[in-house]
Design an enzyme around this catalytic site. Structure first.
Site, PDB file in Angstrom:
ATOM      1  N   CYS A 147       0.826  -1.216   0.000  1.00  0.00           N
ATOM      2  CA  CYS A 147       0.000   0.000   0.000  1.00  0.00           C
ATOM      3  C   CYS A 147       0.855   1.259   0.000  1.00  0.00           C
ATOM      4  O   CYS A 147       0.327   2.366  -0.145  1.00  0.00           O
ATOM      5  CB  CYS A 147      -0.932   0.003   1.197  1.00  0.00           C
ATOM      6  SG  CYS A 147      -1.906  -1.505   1.291  1.00  0.00           S
ATOM      7  N   CYS A 152     -12.812   0.377   8.333  1.00  0.00           N
ATOM      8  CA  CYS A 152     -11.932  -0.083   7.256  1.00  0.00           C
ATOM      9  C   CYS A 152     -12.080   0.804   6.028  1.00  0.00           C
ATOM     10  O   CYS A 152     -13.184   1.217   5.679  1.00  0.00           O
ATOM     11  CB  CYS A 152     -12.289  -1.505   6.842  1.00  0.00           C
ATOM     12  SG  CYS A 152     -12.369  -2.672   8.198  1.00  0.00           S
ATOM     13  N   SER A 153     -10.950   1.036   5.347  1.00  0.00           N
ATOM     14  CA  SER A 153     -11.024   1.731   4.071  1.00  0.00           C
ATOM     15  C   SER A 153     -11.646   0.774   3.056  1.00  0.00           C
ATOM     16  O   SER A 153     -11.578  -0.439   3.215  1.00  0.00           O
ATOM     17  CB  SER A 153      -9.632   2.167   3.627  1.00  0.00           C
ATOM     18  OG  SER A 153      -8.764   1.060   3.602  1.00  0.00           O
ATOM     19  N   HIS A 163      -9.406   3.834  -1.227  1.00  0.00           N
ATOM     20  CA  HIS A 163      -8.024   3.348  -1.088  1.00  0.00           C
ATOM     21  C   HIS A 163      -7.675   2.388  -2.223  1.00  0.00           C
ATOM     22  O   HIS A 163      -7.590   1.179  -2.020  1.00  0.00           O
ATOM     23  CB  HIS A 163      -7.869   2.690   0.285  1.00  0.00           C
ATOM     24  CG  HIS A 163      -6.487   2.227   0.611  1.00  0.00           C
ATOM     25  ND1 HIS A 163      -5.343   2.774   0.060  1.00  0.00           N
ATOM     26  CD2 HIS A 163      -6.058   1.254   1.467  1.00  0.00           C
ATOM     27  CE1 HIS A 163      -4.283   2.141   0.545  1.00  0.00           C
ATOM     28  NE2 HIS A 163      -4.686   1.212   1.392  1.00  0.00           N
TER      29      HIS A 163
END
Lengths: 130, 386, 349
Positions: free
Chosen positions: B85, B206-207, B332
């Site tokens: 990420c 959570c994304s 994301h």
């Protein structure tokens, strides 16, 4: 096909074998080719202790497909009696049974059995010591 | 080393973009970026593109060639960069080094991820953890951060309400960002009552799973000046790595790679945490924003949760974090997130952030982009020349 | 002296009550419980199978034996639920227990008798002088078709026995087997659930073989029922072993300790071996024990054992059967039970 990798890791998955640096005594799990502490390159096989305690944990409600049949399940970071740490599921444990500091023992279980045509994948889990 | 400036930004809408393939996501962001910079594409000499897993998400590797071709940049030097990420942040660092070194004048730093294309996202993302010793044993990505959260709660008394407030705050910001995946405000109740993912994290901690791309164009400050652009300089760059497995780190309530990357960036920039006017912090999960804010030195350890509850990190707070909506609300697309952070901060520093523009125009900004459960981290510090 | 050097048993934590199975299928729970003399049965977790049960039981057997696993010359696993159609269970079990690779390994199958088969062959190897120690395991995660009478009893668990000439804790004095082709229960290749011949499984199958085998070994040994402290007969349900014991002249007190079926169900290859383990948990030096297994198809193996002075020293080195039966049970409802047992047709990954 996961067979070559699975076969290679049997000593760790089935028997919890670690690698001890013959130069400085650092114990690695999994074993490493090069010692993280002193750079030594000669390792001897050691059996890790099977008792330890939970350092942190979670209950997985949304797992990847291959763990679907086991959900919800508890996963924990466990510190073994010699300080070596590993991540594993806590078998047969209702979520409220596992806390930070809970004493566990490492046992042998089937970890993954999907897809159906692959070899069954066994390994270590923890069990709450009653 | 030459001083480097960001002279253009571009970004697609983030979201579930079912009709847009990977290649067009990148091409669109690159075209918008070059348009923003006012630089013809023939001038671009090189590109670094962050993408975590084209191979798993869409079955496509060899991305640098394909993506630059579809962006109309065929033939340039192009490299795909992967650091889970943190791929975007790592691509930015590589692009910055190429300009700073004097090798090239116009270098594109991009990031892209196409996550909604039929693959099992939980499985794909988990490849950023140790496949053999974490994922094999049933842990997921939310699971790793959930374990960090439980350790943080145990050590500092952080509460689910504090985590929830991070999501509430970031959604409030995202509601003002037309490119965000979720442009809606939420309440604490929404977060606390959401479907459980990995205790203590629920769905709204959570994304999301997102398609999107972002690009920035870098050039030497002296070249940027000739173009008559506002000068947003890169004054600090820090990059650090750590063990890939969470269990190999001593303090499970910390993410040391973030602190170390920040230390290196602050040292290069000659500034400290108190000098930062606005920050984009890697909030892949609500707990991540809390722990990273502490690692960045914005708050003492164990105090970031309370700061979120007190509104310190809100748009009108003393230390605004994730004005874009963050990964949580903006979305994301993993490889793109690090670049999208730089886009947001450049807009804030140049007063172009629209409805979410900070009232007091910021001068110094910080972007923190993290890979895995903290196995890698980049921190970049930007300063606008007034 | 040849006999058991170490033993271990494994009982899964999950249970389902006979009431819940009866309620699911509209059957009268009380008559089933009374007819089968059974309250509940064990259920394997979704991560358990014959292999994991064998490893757990084998590890405890090693703890009690206190020997180097490398000294074990053979390992046999008896089960009618080996996880693979083709590929041995035993290879996985020896790797997990640290046995071998200089070891002879085989998987046995003989309906519910495969466990005592494994014990018998392991014992014979030691007796012949071929090897110092040999391991025999009986373990199962048995299946009964939904709604069938078998579903009330088919359960999971197993026991492991290390045979040897040194450090013997229970000497094996005699063995005896009785076998004929009696098709009372079977499962064809590719079938998921076994089928059985109803009441034909009783007199011509179970009782004919169990009683003949027990009478045979008593005659061979010259011992009488009253000479024994404990007797164990295969436990397809609660009733059969008690009836067999009574027919042979054994009293309730001799049968109770090994009669684990009321709380455990029928663990098939693990059934009578686990009953024996429960007796070994409490036996005193000099105590005589009789065990007779039964496997459909059909046959019985009998053993007569005598506890040595070493037995009390090793009883506490691993969890006892009855402690495991009582310990931290988790009761599943029928839905969870069928999911755990893989009885629900799912989409493949």
């Amino acid at each position: 096909m996961i067979t070559p990798r699975y076969h290679r890791e049997i000593p760790q998955r089935y028997r919890l074998e670690g690698g001890k640096c013959t130069q400085c005594g650092e114990v690695h799990f999994p074993p490493r080719a090069v010692c993280r502490k002193c750079g030594g390159r000669e390792m001897e096989t050691v059996d890790l202790p099977r008792r330890g305690k939970v350092l942190t944990h979670t209950t997985i409600w949304i797992p990847p497909a291959q763990f679907e049949s086991q959900k919800p399940y508890v996963v924990a970071v466990v510190e073994l009696e010699n300080g070596v740490r590993l991540t594993c599921m806590v078998a047969d444990a209702p979520p409220d049974e596992v806390k930070i500091g809970t004493e566990v023992e490492i046992i042998f279980r089937k970890l993954q059995s999907d897809p159906r045509w692959e070899v069954l994948q066994y390994g270590y889990k923890a069990k709450v010591v009653g | 080393m030459r001083e480097v400036a960001i002279i253009g930004v571009g970004m697609t809408k983030f979201g579930e973009l079912w009709d847009t393939p990977l290649r067009d996501l990148f091409a669109t962001a690159a075209a918008e970026c070059l348009e923003d910079a006012g630089v013809e594409r023939e001038k671009v000499q090189s590109a670094y593109i962050g993408c975590m897993s084209g191979g798993l998400f869409v079955g496509q590797e060899h991305l640098a060639s394909m993506l630059t071709d579809y962006a109309g940049l065929k033939g340039i030097s192009a490299t795909r960069v992967e650091s889970a990420c943190a791929s975007g942040g790592a691509a930015f660092r590589a692009a910055w080094m190429e300009v700073a070194s004097g090798m090239s004048d116009f270098v594109l730093a991009g990031g892209v991820e196409k996550m909604n294309d039929g693959a099992d996202a939980t499985y794909c993302l988990a490849t950023a953890a140790d496949q053999e010793y974490e994922v094999y044993n049933g842990v997921t990505f939310p699971g790793l951060y959930a374990m960090i959260a439980n350790a943080h709660m145990e050590k500092y008394g952080t509460t689910p309400q504090m985590l929830a407030q991070v999501a509430v705050k970031n959604h409030a910001n995202g509601a003002l960002n037309p490119k965000a995946q979720f442009q809606m405000k939420i309440t604490q109740d929404t977060v606390l009552g959401a479907v459980r993912v990995a205790e203590p994290l629920g769905l709204f901690d959570c994304s999301p799973v997102t398609d999107g791309a972002a690009c920035v164009l870098l050039a030497p400050v002296e070249v940027a000046k000739k173009l008559g652009k506002p000068i947003v300089k890169v004054i600090g760059a820090g990059h650090a790595t750590d063990t890939i497995a969470l269990h190999d780190r001593e303090d499970l309530a910390a993410i040391p790679a973030v602190g170390e990357a920040a230390r290196r960036a602050y040292e290069m920039a000659g500034v400290g945490p108190d000098d930062i006017d606005v920050a984009e912090v890697h909030d892949c999960f609500t707990i991540a924003e809390i722990v990273c804010s502490e690692e960045l030195g914005f708050f003492e350890r164990g105090k970031a949760g309370q700061a979120a509850l007190d509104g310190v990190t809100a748009l009108d707070g003393a230390k605004p974090i994730n004005t874009s909506g963050g990964l949580k609300s903006k979305g994301h697309p993993v490889g793109a997130s690090g670049i999208a952070q730089i886009c947001e901060l450049t807009l804030q520093l140049t007063g172009r952030a629209g409805e979410r523009q900070l009232k007091k125009k910021p001068r110094i900004a910080l972007a923190q982009n993290m890979g895995g459960s903290g196995g890698s981290c980049t921190v970049h510090i930007l300063e606008v020349e007034q | 002296m040849i006999g058991i050097v170490g033993y271990g048993s494994y009982v899964p934590r999950y249970r389902i009550k006979a009431d819940d199975i009866a309620n699911q299928w509209g059957a009268d729970a009380e008559s089933f419980k009374k007819g089968l003399l059974l309250e509940e049965k064990t259920v394997p977790g979704p991560d358990e199978d014959t292999i994991t049960i064998s490893v757990a039981a084998g590890r405890d057997a090693l703890k009690r034996a206190g020997i180097d696993p490398k000294e074990i010359g053979s390992c046999y696993i008896g089960s009618e639920s080996h996880p693979y159609a083709v590929k041995p269970s035993g290879t996985i079990v020896i790797e997990a227990l640290g046995i071998g690779p200089e070891v002879h390994v085989a998987d046995f199958e003989f309906a519910c008798k495969a466990g005592t088969e494994a014990m018998y062959v392991a014992y014979s190897h030691v007796k012949s002088g071929e090897m110092k120690y040999a391991l025999g395991i009986g373990a199962d995660t048995s299946q009964g078709a939904p709604g069938d009478a078998l579903e009330y009893t088919a359960s999971a668990g197993g026991s492991a026995f290390i045979m040897g000439k040194e450090k013997v804790a229970a000497e094996i004095l005699h063995t005896y087997s009785y076998t004929s082709d009696t098709p009372d229960f079977w499962r064809r290749e590719g079938e998921f659930y076994p089928r059985h011949a109803g009441r034909f499984t009783g007199e011509p199958a179970y009782f004919e073989h169990v009683l003949s085998s027990a009478r045979g070994i008593l005659e061979l040994s010259g011992l009488k029922p009253e000479d024994f402290r404990f007797a164990v007969f295969h436990m397809p349900n609660g009733k059969f072993p008690l009836r067999a014991g009574k027919a042979l002249g054994f009293k309730k007190e001799q049968l109770e300790q090994g009669w684990v079926v009321n709380l455990m169900g029928n663990t098939y290859s693990g059934s009578s071996p686990t009953g024996l383990a429960s007796c070994l948990d409490v036996a005193k030096p000099g105590d005589l024990m009789l065990i007779t297994s039964f496997g459909s198809g059909a046959g019985s193996d009998s053993f007569i054992l005598r506890a040595t002075d070493r037995l009390p020293e090793i009883q506490g080195l691993a969890p006892k059967v009855r402690d495991q039966l009582a310990d931290r049970r988790i009761h599943l409802d029928y839905g969870k039970y069928v999911a755990y047992r893989g009885k629900i047709r799912m989409n493949e990954i």
